[in-house]
Design an enzyme around this catalytic site. Structure first.
Site, PDB file in Angstrom:
ATOM      1  N   HIS A 118       0.872  -1.179   0.000  1.00  0.00           N
ATOM      2  CA  HIS A 118       0.000   0.000   0.000  1.00  0.00           C
ATOM      3  C   HIS A 118       0.913   1.234   0.000  1.00  0.00           C
ATOM      4  O   HIS A 118       2.029   1.182   0.516  1.00  0.00           O
ATOM      5  CB  HIS A 118      -0.833  -0.049   1.287  1.00  0.00           C
ATOM      6  CG  HIS A 118      -1.884   0.999   1.410  1.00  0.00           C
ATOM      7  ND1 HIS A 118      -1.607   2.269   1.861  1.00  0.00           N
ATOM      8  CD2 HIS A 118      -3.215   0.965   1.178  1.00  0.00           C
ATOM      9  CE1 HIS A 118      -2.730   2.972   1.890  1.00  0.00           C
ATOM     10  NE2 HIS A 118      -3.723   2.200   1.485  1.00  0.00           N
ATOM     11  N   ASP A 195       2.763  -4.829   8.166  1.00  0.00           N
ATOM     12  CA  ASP A 195       1.577  -3.999   7.987  1.00  0.00           C
ATOM     13  C   ASP A 195       0.370  -4.929   8.120  1.00  0.00           C
ATOM     14  O   ASP A 195       0.077  -5.721   7.215  1.00  0.00           O
ATOM     15  CB  ASP A 195       1.652  -3.339   6.607  1.00  0.00           C
ATOM     16  CG  ASP A 195       0.351  -2.636   6.219  1.00  0.00           C
ATOM     17  OD1 ASP A 195      -0.646  -2.775   6.943  1.00  0.00           O
ATOM     18  OD2 ASP A 195       0.348  -1.962   5.169  1.00  0.00           O
ATOM     19  N   GLN A 198      -4.728  -5.283   6.772  1.00  0.00           N
ATOM     20  CA  GLN A 198      -5.705  -6.194   6.162  1.00  0.00           C
ATOM     21  C   GLN A 198      -5.704  -7.579   6.789  1.00  0.00           C
ATOM     22  O   GLN A 198      -6.478  -8.442   6.370  1.00  0.00           O
ATOM     23  CB  GLN A 198      -5.433  -6.327   4.653  1.00  0.00           C
ATOM     24  CG  GLN A 198      -5.595  -5.041   3.877  1.00  0.00           C
ATOM     25  CD  GLN A 198      -7.029  -4.511   3.867  1.00  0.00           C
ATOM     26  OE1 GLN A 198      -7.982  -5.235   4.165  1.00  0.00           O
ATOM     27  NE2 GLN A 198      -7.194  -3.245   3.553  1.00  0.00           N
ATOM     28  N   LYS A 221     -10.634  -0.608  10.328  1.00  0.00           N
ATOM     29  CA  LYS A 221     -10.752  -1.780   9.441  1.00  0.00           C
ATOM     30  C   LYS A 221     -11.184  -3.015  10.217  1.00  0.00           C
ATOM     31  O   LYS A 221     -11.415  -4.072   9.648  1.00  0.00           O
ATOM     32  CB  LYS A 221      -9.435  -2.027   8.711  1.00  0.00           C
ATOM     33  CG  LYS A 221      -9.122  -0.928   7.690  1.00  0.00           C
ATOM     34  CD  LYS A 221      -7.959  -1.290   6.827  1.00  0.00           C
ATOM     35  CE  LYS A 221      -7.378  -0.101   6.094  1.00  0.00           C
ATOM     36  NZ  LYS A 221      -8.168   0.304   4.921  1.00  0.00           N
ATOM     37  N   CYS A 360      -4.684   2.449  -3.780  1.00  0.00           N
ATOM     38  CA  CYS A 360      -3.449   2.938  -3.144  1.00  0.00           C
ATOM     39  C   CYS A 360      -2.296   1.956  -3.335  1.00  0.00           C
ATOM     40  O   CYS A 360      -1.497   1.734  -2.407  1.00  0.00           O
ATOM     41  CB  CYS A 360      -3.649   3.203  -1.650  1.00  0.00           C
ATOM     42  SG  CYS A 360      -4.747   4.546  -1.329  1.00  0.00           S
TER      43      CYS A 360
END
Ligand code: PLP
Length: 401
Positions: A118, A195, A198, A221, A360
């Protein structure tokens, strides 16, 4: 599953009911429990935290610190000193790039990223690059959307200082082999930032088991409020890197000659924290935990497999990334030569919310040789009926072209 906890899903849009919300990778909807806990705190507790001797301030502080403990348990971190509240994944990554960079990197040093990152995990490092003239080394991906692990190993050299990769791709749905990524980096004595934007909504995370050095995620999220996220960092790193921002909360003593910094985690939390959002985040994590990731996984796996099966019935359908079994609940697709923006706009008119564009991840789009995709992403409240509606919607749109 639990649709009734999410009032917004009852909304009628363009006369269509119920709303089919398939933009969960961008942000999830919030259950009543989260919104009510935040409203309750505003109505009955609100006061600034940490600095007050009065009743409300102490109560607000207790709630805020209890939320930190909830996050610690959620990630299975060793200590609450390792849990820093930020505004989200983006700020968490920027913090590491900026502060780790300042402490441990100099001109010519290297950071390893991947081709499926991202923008937040690219541009943060480019800002450091502009400051220090570091080098970005990129793990390529295979045509079916996996990281080339052999190429990854070859990227290490004596200038490698950190690896920063996504756990789950927000475009391809690929679940990256983060355990192997971390093990290999550690064999080279290089720390790793994961990261988790997600992955946290879908997978059980245990930072001690993963042995990652940093882990970032966003509250919004995972059914929590906007404006709050978390950076987990191993104490040994957080102790050694400088603060990110200056201000109240992050100091012990201030004089014009010399300022000393607060203990962890407050050293990284300048200014009034979003203590209402931390309550919301804790509620969201409790909500998810009370359902359990085993249940969530079974449900979302079923949705993903079913979506693959049904979507592939559509003429001209192309799904990017790995095959269904290896796919997290994010599906990027393209139908014939219908522009993704047209597809998304027309689906919206049918009451179906998907995301379109580059998500993104422009370097990934370039690698795939496209400009954008349509993306449907699932959450615990989605159903097979939502997927049927999506398939019917795509078929209707396809007939128009
Ligand atoms: N990383 C990944 C993989 C993402 O999908 C996102 C958001 O879509 C981010 C980082 C940035 O998250 P936020 O905007 O919440 O900071």
């Amino acid at each position: 599953m639990r649709k009734e906890d999410f009032p917004i899903l009852q909304k009628v849009i363009y006369g269509k009911y119920p709303l089919v919300y398939l933009d969960n990778a961008a942000t999830t909807q919030k259950p009543r429990q989260v919104v009510e806990a935040m409203t309750e705190e505003y109505y009955n507790v609100n006061a600034n935290v940490h600095r007050g001797v009065h009743f409300l301030s102490q109560q607000a502080t207790e709630l805020h610190e209890a939320s930190r403990e909830t996050v610690r348990q959620f990630l299975n971190a060793r200590s609450t000193s390792e849990i820093i509240f930020t505004r989200g994944t983006t700020e968490s990554i920027n913090l590491v790039a900026s502060c780790f960079g300042q402490a441990f990197m100099k001109e010519g040093d290297e950071v390893i990223l991947s081709e499926m990152e991202h923008h937040s995990n690219i541009v943060s490092w480019q800002l450091l690059q502009a400051r220090l003239n570091i080098r970005l080394r990129i793990i390529p991906i295979t045509d079916d959307g996996h990281l080339c692990m052999e190429e990854y190993e070859k990227l290490f050299n004596e200038r490698t200082r950190i690896v920063s990769v996504t756990h789950v791709s927000n475009v391809l749905g690929t679940i990256n082999p983060v355990r192997d990524i971390i093990r290999i980096a550690h064999e080279h004595e290089v720390p790793v930032l994961i990261d988790g934007a997600q992955s946290t909504p879908h997978l059980n995370i245990d930072v001690q088991e993963l042995d990652c050095d940093f882990f970032a995620f966003s509250g919004h999220k995972i059914y929590g409020p906007t404006g709050i996220g978390v950076l987990y960092g191993k104490e040994k790193w957080l102790e050694r890197i400088p603060p990110y921002m200056g201000g109240g909360e992050m100091i012990k003593n201030v004089s014009f000659e010399r300022t000393t910094f607060n203990d962890l985690p407050y050293k990284f939390e300048a200014g009034t924290p979003d203590y209402i959002a931390s309550t919301g985040l804790a509620k969201a994590l409790e909500y998810v935990t009370s359902i359990g990731f085993d249940t969530i996984q079974v449900h979302e796996k079923d949705l993903t497999n079913y979506a693959f099966e049904r979507l592939m019935e559509i003429e001209g359908m192309h799904i990017y990334g790995p095959k269904a079994e290896e796919h997290e609940a994010v599906i990027s697709f393209q139908v014939g030569n219908i522009h993704h923006l047209d597809m998304g706009t027309l689906l919206d008119r049918l009451g179906i919310a998907v995301r379109t564009g580059h998500h993104c991840a422009e370097p990934l789009m370039r690698r795939l040789g496209i400009e954008g995709t349509c993306r449907a992403s699932f959450a615990l409240y989605n159903t097979r009926q939502d997927i049927d509606a999506l398939v019917e919607g795509i078929q209707r749109v396809s007939k128009m072209f």
